[in-house]
Design an enzyme around this catalytic site. Sequence first.
Site, mmCIF file in Angstrom:
data_model
loop_
_atom_site.group_PDB
_atom_site.id
_atom_site.type_symbol
_atom_site.label_atom_id
_atom_site.label_comp_id
_atom_site.label_asym_id
_atom_site.label_seq_id
_atom_site.Cartn_x
_atom_site.Cartn_y
_atom_site.Cartn_z
ATOM 1 N N HIS A 132 -18.709 -48.016 8.804
ATOM 2 C CA HIS A 132 -18.282 -46.989 7.848
ATOM 3 C C HIS A 132 -18.529 -47.387 6.402
ATOM 4 O O HIS A 132 -17.982 -46.768 5.505
ATOM 5 C CB HIS A 132 -16.783 -46.699 8.014
ATOM 6 C CG HIS A 132 -16.455 -45.824 9.188
ATOM 7 N ND1 HIS A 132 -16.724 -46.179 10.470
ATOM 8 C CD2 HIS A 132 -15.872 -44.601 9.250
ATOM 9 C CE1 HIS A 132 -16.312 -45.220 11.293
ATOM 10 N NE2 HIS A 132 -15.799 -44.245 10.581
ATOM 11 N N GLN A 137 -18.769 -37.145 6.444
ATOM 12 C CA GLN A 137 -17.555 -37.916 6.188
ATOM 13 C C GLN A 137 -17.825 -39.405 6.024
ATOM 14 O O GLN A 137 -17.035 -40.106 5.413
ATOM 15 C CB GLN A 137 -16.574 -37.745 7.354
ATOM 16 C CG GLN A 137 -15.805 -36.445 7.301
ATOM 17 C CD GLN A 137 -14.739 -36.394 8.378
ATOM 18 O OE1 GLN A 137 -14.620 -37.299 9.200
ATOM 19 N NE2 GLN A 137 -13.959 -35.338 8.365
ATOM 20 N N LEU A 152 -18.728 -32.055 16.334
ATOM 21 C CA LEU A 152 -19.317 -33.356 16.009
ATOM 22 C C LEU A 152 -20.743 -33.396 16.551
ATOM 23 O O LEU A 152 -21.015 -34.005 17.570
ATOM 24 C CB LEU A 152 -18.466 -34.487 16.593
ATOM 25 C CG LEU A 152 -16.972 -34.434 16.268
ATOM 26 C CD1 LEU A 152 -16.282 -35.709 16.739
ATOM 27 C CD2 LEU A 152 -16.727 -34.213 14.793
ATOM 28 N N SER A 153 -21.601 -32.692 15.875
ATOM 29 C CA SER A 153 -23.008 -32.563 16.292
ATOM 30 C C SER A 153 -23.869 -32.693 15.049
ATOM 31 O O SER A 153 -24.492 -31.739 14.599
ATOM 32 C CB SER A 153 -23.250 -31.195 16.934
ATOM 33 O OG SER A 153 -22.367 -30.974 18.016
ATOM 34 N N GLU A 154 -23.892 -33.900 14.492
ATOM 35 C CA GLU A 154 -24.506 -34.070 13.175
ATOM 36 C C GLU A 154 -25.978 -33.676 13.172
ATOM 37 O O GLU A 154 -26.475 -33.065 12.221
ATOM 38 C CB GLU A 154 -24.355 -35.518 12.695
ATOM 39 C CG GLU A 154 -22.919 -35.918 12.380
ATOM 40 C CD GLU A 154 -22.123 -36.321 13.625
ATOM 41 O OE1 GLU A 154 -22.743 -36.461 14.714
ATOM 42 O OE2 GLU A 154 -20.896 -36.505 13.520
#
Lengths: 322, 324
Positions: free
Chosen positions: A128, A80, A56-58
């Site tokens: 989201h 996502q 999780l290291s966009e």
Amino acid sequence: MPRLSYRRALTRALGDELARDDAVFLLGEDVQVGASLVTTGLAKRFGTERVRDTPLSEQAFTSFATGAALAGLRPVIEFQIPSLLFLVFEQIVNHAHKFPLMTGGQCRVPVTYLVPGSGSRTGWAGQHSDHPYSLFAHVGVVTVVPATPADAYGLLVTAIRHDDPVVVFAPAGAMDVRDDVDDLAPVPLGRGRIHRFGEDVTVVAIGHLVHDALAVAEELADQVSVEVFDPRTLYPFDIDGLTESVARTGRLVVFDDGNRSCGMAAEIIASVVERVRLLAPPRRVTRPDGAVLPFAPALDRAVQPGRDQLATAIHLTVKDGP
Amino acid sequence: MTDADPVRLYRTVRLIRRFEERAVELVHGGQIVGGIHPYLGQEGIAAGVCAALDADDVLAGTHRGHGHVLARGADPARMLAELCGRVTGLNAGRGGSMHAADLSIGVLGANAIVGASGAIITGAVWAHRRRGRDTVGVSFFGDGAVNEGMLLEAFNLAALWRVPVLFVCENNGYATTMPVAGAVAGSIAGRAAAFDIPAVQVDGQDPETVRVAARAAVDRMRAGGGPELIEARTYRFDVHHTFEHAVRLDDYRPPDEVSRGRARDPVRIQGERLTDTDRAAVDAEVEATLDEAVRFALNSPEPDPADALTYLYASGLAARTGGG
């Protein structure tokens, strides 16, 4: 004719391009399992080297893709959640997008940023549910929002083959659309599509709203003749195609799932009225200014542009005119 | 290895030193607009690291990036032309001091966003290796970058995927005016340790010391090792940016610290390893190269404003213009 869902059209486009060009690879969070249900089966078919799960290291993996593109590959990143684009806006805009000019044409950065499930997913609440396509159009990154399975396939293929960064928004509201498709083919950037011809008003609808606009046009068919124009690409925008449509109908309503202020609808209206003298003031149906989608379903729906609002806008613009 | 050649190393630090001094003059003379971040005092790091690289390797630098580009072997004349905004510049006048790039020699660019180069280089090295090359990469950054999340994410990615990237921290003690002690909790090497990235601290003022450390790291990486980090302790001899020549800031560096820092001069340290004759020959050669570079830059044409957005899109997409 075979039926194809929008979601499977994306899967097929990814599979076809991975098979066609060894330089293409896919990276993102949970893409090997296919948590978005878009990358399903691709890791088995192409291996985990080319279908890469990331931590999780966009920010890092977005710039990793920029570096890989500078070295000749064609990365496709799946995000996502649409709001992750806020986190990597810097990496896309300040690096990937600017490198060709800043280096004086020494490089190209062909990265595709795929966002399956953009916009409201109903019940996913504030962080989201955004639809920030206007931001990318504003900074000049190629931005596509396909509405149909055939266009989802064709525009994703084109995006991957394109030599500049492209953001592909695949709206949650369109993911389950199914269509009869004969032959799948690349769709050119910057070319809109008229889904329904009409004489009284042109409705520009973006992404999943194309289907709502078509439903409204059908409901109103005995009162007003509505033309439904789907730009498909927001940047570059098919202003010639839209001008041709509005020059015939003389009226314009834009149906846009973005926030109102500085949104796509504002840009589309401005671009048309620079070229066409309308019969009535143009109208736009959008999310409110500064919208944050509330959680409760009724509130979520209340903030999204709706069919009733579109019908009202169409009636008003027809009434306003001669 | 040829990279142990002391004359060659001296030539690089001397070239960077005199290039920067000439560039500062051109800033004061108005031929370079926007100013520069002089690399003065830090020359030994770029020179030492780049001496350990091979032709297929890649690097990316910082806003204080002239040294990295020159040490990698870019043409000083085209580099200076870029700073002067001329069409003959490395970037055709589109990048300037903070974005100078020469992809033909693996310089993916100076990058003005602090901490940005780590992930870009990681991706580039991974891609080259996937295509069968033996590439290693270097990401240069300053002490200010070690508090950028993007760089720490890159540490993790490079270590996790064992991508051979040499992370080179040029610790000159200050992020603009912020001293390291006021900004860095823990340590720079400790950040590397958290990702199991081997790290060494070296004297960045000695080009040969830097070269030896870089050579060892590059050899380990080429033999299959993952990323490494070198923290090169250095001192910036001049300003953060040349605007400080015009606008005097409060003393954020104590005067005795500045004189101590300037006393350890990488050009002098490396120069003392040469005979007087060799040193004089290199100095003359560098001066001639830079005389020609200045002539070339100032005699080169400026870009045509009609072409301002040429290169905006590699695909050739035409943007709408801004006029009415």
